[in-house]
Design a protein around this motif. Structure first.
Motif, PDB file in Angstrom:
ATOM      1  N   GLY A 178      61.335  72.668  94.265  1.00 20.52           N
ATOM      2  CA  GLY A 178      61.633  72.981  95.653  1.00 20.52           C
ATOM      3  C   GLY A 178      62.787  73.952  95.763  1.00 20.52           C
ATOM      4  N   GLN A 201      57.993  68.037  90.373  1.00 26.43           N
ATOM      5  CA  GLN A 201      58.432  68.492  91.684  1.00 26.43           C
ATOM      6  C   GLN A 201      59.263  69.763  91.526  1.00 26.43           C
ATOM      7  OE1 GLN A 201      60.529  65.393  93.904  1.00 26.43           O
ATOM      8  NE2 GLN A 201      59.652  63.821  92.589  1.00 26.43           N
ATOM      9  N   ASP A 237      59.012  61.685  95.479  1.00 28.34           N
ATOM     10  CA  ASP A 237      59.039  62.870  96.338  1.00 28.34           C
ATOM     11  C   ASP A 237      58.804  62.519  97.802  1.00 28.34           C
ATOM     12  OD1 ASP A 237      56.162  62.381  95.368  1.00 28.34           O
ATOM     13  OD2 ASP A 237      55.846  63.760  97.027  1.00 28.34           O
ATOM     14  N   GLU A 292      58.539  72.842  99.157  1.00 28.07           N
ATOM     15  CA  GLU A 292      58.374  71.898  98.050  1.00 28.07           C
ATOM     16  C   GLU A 292      56.938  71.945  97.540  1.00 28.07           C
ATOM     17  OE1 GLU A 292      61.327  68.182  99.338  1.00 28.07           O
ATOM     18  OE2 GLU A 292      59.151  67.940  99.261  1.00 28.07           O
ATOM     19  N   HIS A 293      56.794  71.713  96.241  1.00 29.27           N
ATOM     20  CA  HIS A 293      55.465  71.554  95.646  1.00 29.27           C
ATOM     21  C   HIS A 293      55.508  70.383  94.682  1.00 29.27           C
ATOM     22  CE1 HIS A 293      52.188  72.337  92.677  1.00 29.27           C
ATOM     23  NE2 HIS A 293      51.523  72.574  93.800  1.00 29.27           N
ATOM     24  N   THR A 314      62.656  75.627 103.849  1.00 27.14           N
ATOM     25  CA  THR A 314      62.542  74.785 102.656  1.00 27.14           C
ATOM     26  C   THR A 314      61.083  74.705 102.230  1.00 27.14           C
ATOM     27  OG1 THR A 314      64.381  73.438 103.468  1.00 27.14           O
ATOM     28  CG2 THR A 314      63.074  72.534 101.664  1.00 27.14           C
ATOM     29  N   PRO A 363      59.330  67.123 104.077  1.00 34.39           N
ATOM     30  CA  PRO A 363      59.940  67.442 102.782  1.00 34.39           C
ATOM     31  C   PRO A 363      61.338  66.847 102.670  1.00 34.39           C
ATOM     32  CG  PRO A 363      59.930  69.378 104.204  1.00 34.39           C
ATOM     33  CD  PRO A 363      59.180  68.308 104.932  1.00 34.39           C
ATOM     34  N   GLN A 398      65.462  75.902  98.960  1.00 29.28           N
ATOM     35  CA  GLN A 398      65.873  76.031 100.357  1.00 29.28           C
ATOM     36  C   GLN A 398      66.787  77.243 100.502  1.00 29.28           C
ATOM     37  OE1 GLN A 398      69.053  73.653 102.720  1.00 29.28           O
ATOM     38  NE2 GLN A 398      67.134  72.555 103.071  1.00 29.28           N
TER      39      GLN A 398
END
Length: 804
Positions: free
Chosen positions: A196, A194, A70, A214-215, A212, A139, A198
């Protein structure tokens, strides 16, 4: 995970609907090398990577997505052999903000831009004092492409661009896309999840905006054996200890990343634009295990009969070290055209990186029974504010084949380094210190109230950059930049470049330039004490790194014999490159570039100076935290000169195979660094020189093959890392040569429907491990902590993608 992957493979085999194909890896690999317009290393519109005057790699967002990690810099290290990164377990803050190098130079000798604007540094001062950008805060899912300029560019961009420039271009795509990915090592650990998304939409008449998110959550890995002394302790006492007592591997972590990118016309001649990023994360990792049999913290004192560490940690303890980090940057600007060939761009930015350290499962033994077992160890922060005013003018000259591109501008920057003290108990020298019990939170003493402060530096710059198409075949360019810093003075740098087309397919290019890297406020002013473990005796050693212009430096300078500690100056460089580019009508392209980079007055940590009892008494009188127990002190100094020589080769070939398309790409980097001079203090003994010159592979290569057929695409990649050398820093130095390694990655992507796709595969598919390390093997280490590649074995993954 195995069930998920098998199910995913079955679904891929059984899915049959047609799909309006999106851009595949094969498509973007070819485009990245041939047709994409680059904006790094030139201020002239319309340049591609092949016709640029200096080598520029273009790595697409699709290619970045094909790497499991990531973190953006891991993807770059997998895809670009001139770029390298290390894991560094149990290396304090460096395990969370990892050093990344271009052409094996220092991490802070590469300038990082986002959308062409300077990115702020991280708060961590790493190896040899390097303070670089934390690229993990960006990210990767928000990135359209990354341009890597492999050439010195201080005359164009200012400080830090000695090795080159990495320009991260954020996505502008309109629409909604998302992904979810799960991965795990073959060993069954290191699970990572992961997710994400966008969203991009049109803004005004011709504008856009994207957002965007993400985690990521990741579990620890451990490639460790039980420590021999832990086995002996368990046998001697009958007390059961954890197996292993400490984990060498990647930390447990969780992170959220956000990015925004937008631009919209305000009038017919003016456009507003902005981008912003925000990241917040937390990570925890093991420190060295403290053996009750001989760790000084297990001592006793008549001043506190109630203190008994055996009652708290009867099986010893491995401190758990972690950080909570926050990083943000906001850039806003206006740009436009004045109507007679003169365009302008005014921007302002503010960026901040903050790291809050904590440690638990430990003790401040000098406080005895009053000590807590968890501590806030302090906060580090780096903040930068930039203002830029840039102009570009197309100057028509009758004698030239096209207008001369004239760029000029001004820049003002303020950077501030801040240290906030931790809990008092994390650095306190308690009453039991007189009986030899160590002070400070064991493993990572906190920053004290005497170390905290705010340190700033201002700089101002002006530049001019000319690019002249002298004939249809010959282009020449020159850049000149003056920069003045409040803390050390001014510098002027230049760059000269040229490109000549021998034929329509073949061209040669060359550059020469000077460069510099200014010392940061953190390097100039900050101070730190830390604890380490002697690899031979396994005893704790407390060391201190102090300001070169502070009172501790005066103590060392008062010695009758020895080096003088002086204020820091800028590192300077002289860069040369010579290359060729070739493009055949069949689709084959090749670039080859030779380079030499001479860097003078490079930073190093000078020391360690072993203190006498009298000098320790002086430290204590100055109020230095833990001064009574500090064994050694050191300082950042300009200490040595180096010469780096190398060769970059990049080739690609795209062709049709049956009803599908194949793209073959290859990149090779040869890089050799030699220490050519050093200060009279002799900072480079044989051990230091070996680590510096041979501590990274000189040969690196990446070969990949992409095949796209309808809704299927397959990516195969082989990564080659050459030989390198590691050493043990104990009294009896062990040199160990590590052999070359090849890791093979394989991925299959299937477009399930018009809007959904799936990728399944593995990195290091053959589960290859490097040579085992003798270095610090008595601490349970199996593979070198300094390896330039992942030493955790094979990793498989499943990725689901949606695009609307």
């Amino acid at each position: 995970m195995r069930i998920l992957l098998l199910a995913g493979a079955a679904a891929a085999a059984l899915t049959y609907p047609s799909f309006a194909q999106t851009q595949s890896e094969a498509d973007t690999s070819a485009a990245a090398r041939d047709d994409i317009i680059v904006v790094t290393g030139t201020r002239r519109e319309g340049r591609t990577a092949l016709d640029s005057l200096a080598p520029v790699d273009v790595i697409s967002g699709v290619a970045l997505d094909s790497v499991v990690s990531d973190e953006l810099m891991d993807s770059l290290a997998v895809l670009n052999p001139a770029f390298s990164i290390q894991r560094l377990p149990m290396a304090d803050g460096a395990i969370f903000i990892r050093p990344a190098r271009l052409r094996s130079l220092s991490p802070d000798q590469t300038l990082v831009l986002v959308n062409g604007k300077r990115r702020h540094r991280a708060a961590l001062l790493g190896s040899r004092g390097a303070q670089s950008t934390d690229m993990a805060a960006l990210p990767a899912f928000a990135v359209s492409r990354v341009e890597v300029l492999r050439d010195g560019a201080s005359a164009q961009y200012g400080s830090d661009a000695i090795a080159g420039v990495i320009n991260v271009i954020l996505d502008e795509t309109v629409g909604l896309r998302a992904f979810a990915q799960a991965s795990q090592y073959y060993e069954g650990d290191g699970e990572e999840y992961q997710i994400g998304a966008q969203l991009g939409f049109e803004l005004g008449d011709g504008g856009f905006a994207t957002a965007t998110l993400e985690h990521v959550t990741a579990e620890r890995t451990s490639r460790s054996r039980q420590r021999p002394d832990a086995i002996a302790f368990e046998q001697a006492t009958g007390i059961q200890v954890a197996d292993p007592v400490q984990n060498w591997g990647q930390p447990e972590r969780e992170v959220v990343r956000f990015a925004m990118n937008a631009a919209a016309p305000i009038t017919d001649f003016v456009e507003g634009y902005s981008h912003a990023t925000f990241t917040q994360g937390q990570g925890v990792s093991d420190f060295n295990w403290r053996n009750p049999a001989f760790t000084s913290a297990y001592g006793t004192s008549p001043l506190d009969p109630a203190y008994d560490l055996n009652a708290i940690f009867p099986a010893g303890f491995s401190p758990q070290f972690g950080s909570e980090d926050q990083d943000y940057e906001v850039v806003a600007g206006l740009r436009g055209d004045l109507g007679f060939g003169l365009s302008w761009d005014f921007s302002a930015s503010r960026g901040r990186n903050e790291v809050d350290y904590f440690i638990y499962n430990t003790i401040n033994a000098s406080l005895g029974s009053q000590s807590p077992t968890s501590f806030s160890a302090g906060v580090l922060a780096q903040q930068e504010t930039n203002f830029n005013l840039d102009f570009v003018y197309g100057w028509a000259v009758d004698a030239f084949a096209a207008p001369v591109n004239v760029a000029f501008g001004l820049e003002a920057r303020e950077e501030t380094y801040e240290i906030e003290a931790g809990d008092e108990a994390s650095y306190a020298v308690g009453p039991l210190a007189v009986d030899g019990l160590p002070s400070g939170s064991n493993g990572f003493p906190g920053y004290s109230d005497l170390q905290e402060g705010s340190f700033s530096q201002d700089s101002y710059a002006g530049y001019v950059d000319l690019e002249a198409p002298v004939t249809e075949r010959l282009t020449l360019a020159a850049a000149l930049r003056f920069e003045d810093f409040s803390e050390f003075g001014s510098t002027t740098d230049y760059k000269l470049s040229g490109r000549y087309e021998l034929t329509e397919a073949l061209a040669v290019r060359a550059t020469t330039s000077t460069g510099f890297r200014a010392p940061t406020p953190g390097q100039l002013q900050s101070e730190r004490t830390s604890q380490g473990l002697d690899s031979t005796t396994l005893n704790l050693v407390t060391s201190g790194r102090f300001s070169p212009v502070g009172p501790v430096a005066d103590i060392i300078n008062a010695r009758a014999n020895g080096p003088e500690i002086t204020a820091l100056d800028a590192e300077t460089s002289q860069n040369y490159s010579l290359g060729l580019t070739y493009q055949h009508a069949s689709g084959f392209t090749l670039t080859a570039d030779l380079y030499q980079i001479d860097v003078d007055d490079r930073f190093s940590t000078l020391g360690s100076f072993t203190l006498t009892d009298a000098e320790r008494t002086q430290l204590a009188a100055l109020g230095v935290p833990g001064g009574e127990s500090i064994t050694r002190v050191s300082f950042f100094q300009n200490q040595f000169d180096t010469r780096t020589r190398g060769l970059d080769l990049v080739a690609s070939y795209g062709f049709d195979l049956g009803e599908g398309a194949v793209t073959l790409t290859g990149a090779y980097n040869y890089n050799e660094t030699e220490v050519t001079g050093e200060a009279a203090s002799g900072v480079f003994n044989d051990v230091s020189r070996t680590v510096f010159e041979q501590g990274l592979p000189q040969h690196n290569a990446v070969l990949s093959a992409d095949y796209a057929l309808g809704r299927y695409s397959v990516n195969a990649r082989a990564r080659y890392y050459g030989e390198w050398t590691d050493t043990d820093d104990s009294a009896n130095v062990i040199y160990q040569d590590f052999g070359a390694e090849v890791f093979v990655d394989l991925g299959l992507r299937v477009e399930l429907t018009e809007n959904f796709a799936m990728r399944v595969g593995a990195e290091n598919i053959f589960d290859t491990y490097p040579d085992e390390s003798r270095r610090q093997a008595n601490r349970g280490l199996i593979y070198s902590r300094n390896a330039p590649y992942d030493t955790d074995g094979g990793k498989y993954y499943l990725r689901l993608e949606a695009n609307f």
